[in-house]
Design an enzyme around this catalytic site. Sequence first.
Site, PDB file in Angstrom:
ATOM      1  N   GLN A   1      -0.353  -5.614  -7.666  1.00 17.72           N
ATOM      2  CA  GLN A   1      -1.203  -6.467  -6.560  1.00 17.72           C
ATOM      3  C   GLN A   1      -0.614  -6.832  -8.347  1.00 17.72           C
ATOM      4  O   GLN A   1      -0.524  -8.688  -7.742  1.00 17.72           O
ATOM      5  CB  GLN A   1      -2.350  -6.584  -6.811  1.00 17.72           C
TER       6      GLN A   1
ATOM      7  N   GLU B   1      -3.652 -15.727   8.215  1.00 17.24           N
ATOM      8  CA  GLU B   1      -2.424 -15.080   8.690  1.00 17.24           C
ATOM      9  C   GLU B   1      -2.502 -13.699   9.628  1.00 17.24           C
ATOM     10  O   GLU B   1      -2.634 -12.734   9.698  1.00 17.24           O
ATOM     11  CB  GLU B   1      -2.820 -13.771   7.712  1.00 17.24           C
TER      12      GLU B   1
HETATM   13 ZN   LIG Z   1      -1.704  -8.762   3.993  1.00 19.09          ZN
END
Ligand SMILES: [Zn+2]
Length: 265
Positions: free
Chosen positions: A145, A229
């Site tokens: 990340q 999203e």
């Molecule tokens: Zn995601």
Amino acid sequence: MTVVVAVLAAGALAAGAVSGRGPALEPSVHSVPTSATSADPATSGTPARPAPSGTPDPTAVPSFDRSAYSIDDPASLWLVVDKTRPLNPVDYTPTDLVDVPVPHIWPPKLRREASDAVVALFGAFTAETGLQLQSQSSYRSFSTQVDVYNQDVASNGQAFADTSTARPGTSEHQTGLAIDISALPGDCSLEACFGDTRHGMWLAQNAWRFGFLLRYPADKVPVTGYGYEPWHFRYIGFELATEMHDTGVTTLEEFFGLPAAPGYN
Ligand SMILES: [Zn+2]
């Protein structure tokens, strides 16, 4: 049933023999084989007692307990992680990650229960539509990340990156419970228009059946802190997913009465 009754009877007789007391002194012990036998049609020929009729007792209907599981423990299926609720510890790593046996862009790993649910969801999607899904991205470690976030900042600037990529330690992908799903072959992958594809529409309507939540809805940007999203699904388990679906609450923050998380503290 016959075997159970025999065991119960033998146990009761043995208890009586050991104690050396008569039936009059121990009615409860000797009533066990008697009642069990009379409820067994195969042994006694007497039908089992029917269930009581009448209005169901409302107190007998289990209500949903919103405090049943932790929303703070990173290993909890109900964990709420957002810009104001980082993982604790920030470098948390799930202990039960498995390879997810589905088509993919990057080899997917998820926690075992979430992986099983993805397999079931993909299978049902194909069975019901004749189309196919693939995993775009699933588990990402803290260090991965870091790379993803830094790349987004380098390409688009920090202000934009903070609306699209979680800072390390605040990503649902680090929990092993989140997956980005796209069409196979790709169509609007990781773009808002995915929500208008047959794939995206089916997922929005049906993911809850498999314990998933469309985590960043179009109309909840001020609550979640992320843009729409339609590809990002978070595994929360069938029980919670069903309750959120039935009550029409679409974000974890609202469901658990938490403050909105539009930005980092
Ligand atoms: Zn995601």
